[in-house]
Design a protein around this motif. Structure first.
Motif, mmCIF file in Angstrom:
data_model
loop_
_atom_site.group_PDB
_atom_site.id
_atom_site.type_symbol
_atom_site.label_atom_id
_atom_site.label_comp_id
_atom_site.label_asym_id
_atom_site.label_seq_id
_atom_site.Cartn_x
_atom_site.Cartn_y
_atom_site.Cartn_z
ATOM 1 N N HIS A 193 -6.775 -48.288 -14.334
ATOM 2 C CA HIS A 193 -7.040 -48.077 -15.251
ATOM 3 C C HIS A 193 -7.317 -46.320 -15.946
ATOM 4 C CE1 HIS A 193 -9.515 -51.374 -13.732
ATOM 5 N NE2 HIS A 193 -9.545 -51.828 -15.250
ATOM 6 N N GLN A 194 -7.231 -46.298 -17.379
ATOM 7 C CA GLN A 194 -7.069 -44.877 -17.836
ATOM 8 C C GLN A 194 -8.560 -44.749 -18.582
ATOM 9 O OE1 GLN A 194 -4.086 -46.894 -18.749
ATOM 10 N NE2 GLN A 194 -3.772 -46.329 -16.844
ATOM 11 N N TYR A 195 -9.147 -43.678 -18.740
ATOM 12 C CA TYR A 195 -10.568 -43.475 -19.362
ATOM 13 C C TYR A 195 -10.223 -43.540 -20.767
ATOM 14 C CZ TYR A 195 -14.912 -41.449 -20.812
ATOM 15 O OH TYR A 195 -15.885 -41.161 -21.183
ATOM 16 N N GLU A 196 -9.323 -43.127 -21.278
ATOM 17 C CA GLU A 196 -9.118 -43.342 -22.759
ATOM 18 C C GLU A 196 -8.974 -44.714 -23.257
ATOM 19 O OE1 GLU A 196 -5.146 -42.341 -21.141
ATOM 20 O OE2 GLU A 196 -7.324 -41.615 -20.939
ATOM 21 N N LYS A 197 -8.480 -45.408 -22.510
ATOM 22 C CA LYS A 197 -8.504 -46.928 -22.822
ATOM 23 C C LYS A 197 -9.789 -48.035 -22.462
ATOM 24 C CE LYS A 197 -4.427 -49.056 -23.012
ATOM 25 N NZ LYS A 197 -3.289 -49.688 -22.837
ATOM 26 N N LEU A 198 -10.640 -47.232 -21.799
ATOM 27 C CA LEU A 198 -11.903 -48.124 -21.661
ATOM 28 C C LEU A 198 -12.507 -48.269 -23.166
ATOM 29 C CD1 LEU A 198 -13.160 -46.409 -18.431
ATOM 30 C CD2 LEU A 198 -11.578 -48.232 -18.611
#
Length: 251
Positions: A193-198
């Protein structure tokens, strides 16, 4: 960007999950968290479908006669048990490797699922419609959240349901779902997971509402280490589910 060029697919995400495809059905492997969270997801789906469609809660096949899309189905961890509940399930995934794993497992287990290596936009273009669309742990991996949700919403029949499950974009989620789960506990491979894509709840609700869907409920999901299981919660800061329906009469 023209509609012809627009896509929901993030190829790097497809490649990431394709590389792990052989481990989908290993409950101790890289998809262990999905195996752990599956019981609470399935119980919620069953409860809400029974409630919405007025089905018998004692039935072992309460989804009989309903057509379900499991978009981003991976190896079929959700598709198979939903099919066991009586639904006619189409499991769709952009990864051919995932679909091959899913097809092999369903053949071995004797559960009939219509698996296809196809995108949401391709299904919509083909005129496919469903009583229920399941978007479970997918939206944080797509290239265009609004387009993906709008496309999926377009396939929900009048009176139908959509369920979206994902991770909130909060500092708490970054600490627990990324740092904790991937780097400390190593439940998931680093970079899953990438924070900006949450995705925040309002970013789910907006495109659904714009496409005629009504939000019925937003519910949190949390892991209880003492019970070693996932439970429903009022706290949506990390994992959460959004339930929506399209007004109208069911067929």
């Amino acid at each position: 960007m023209s509609s012809e060029a627009r896509t929901t697919i993030d190829q790097s995400e497809v490649d990431r999950f394709s590389a792990m495809a052989a481990e989908w059905w290993d409950p101790t492997g890289k998809f262990k968290p999905l195996h752990k969270i599956n019981p609470v997801r399935l119980a919620y789906i069953r409860e809400k479908v029974i409630e919405h469609y007025g089905r018998d809660p004692k039935s072992i096949r309460p989804l009989e006669g309903l057509r379900v899309l499991d978009i981003g189905c991976g190896g079929g961890l959700l598709s198979e048990p939903v099919a066991r509940m009586g639904a006619s399930v189409l499991g769709a995934d952009a990864s051919e490797k995932n679909i091959k794993i899913a097809m092999t497992h369903s053949a071995q287990s004797g559960v009939e699922v219509d698996y296809r290596a196809v995108t949401a936009e391709a299904l919509a273009a083909q005129g496919e419609t469903f009583d229920i669309v399941l978007n479970m742990e997918v939206v944080e991996h797509v290239a265009d959240v609004d387009y993906f949700l709008s496309t999926c919403a377009s396939m929900v029949r009048p009176g139908g349901l959509m369920l979206v499950s994902t991770i909130n974009r909060t500092l708490k989620a970054a600490a627990l779902a990324i740092v904790g789960a991937e780097y400390v506990l190593r439940w998931l491979p680093r970079g899953t997971h990438q924070y900006e894509k949450l995705v925040r709840p309002e970013e789910i609700e907006r495109p659904l509402a714009a496409n005629g869907m009504q939000i019925l409920e937003t519910k949190g999901v949390f892991f209880n280490p003492l019970q070693n299981q996932w439970n429903l919660s009022a706290d949506t800061d990390v994992n959460y589910m959004v339930l929506a329906h399209r007004p109208g009469q069911t067929a």
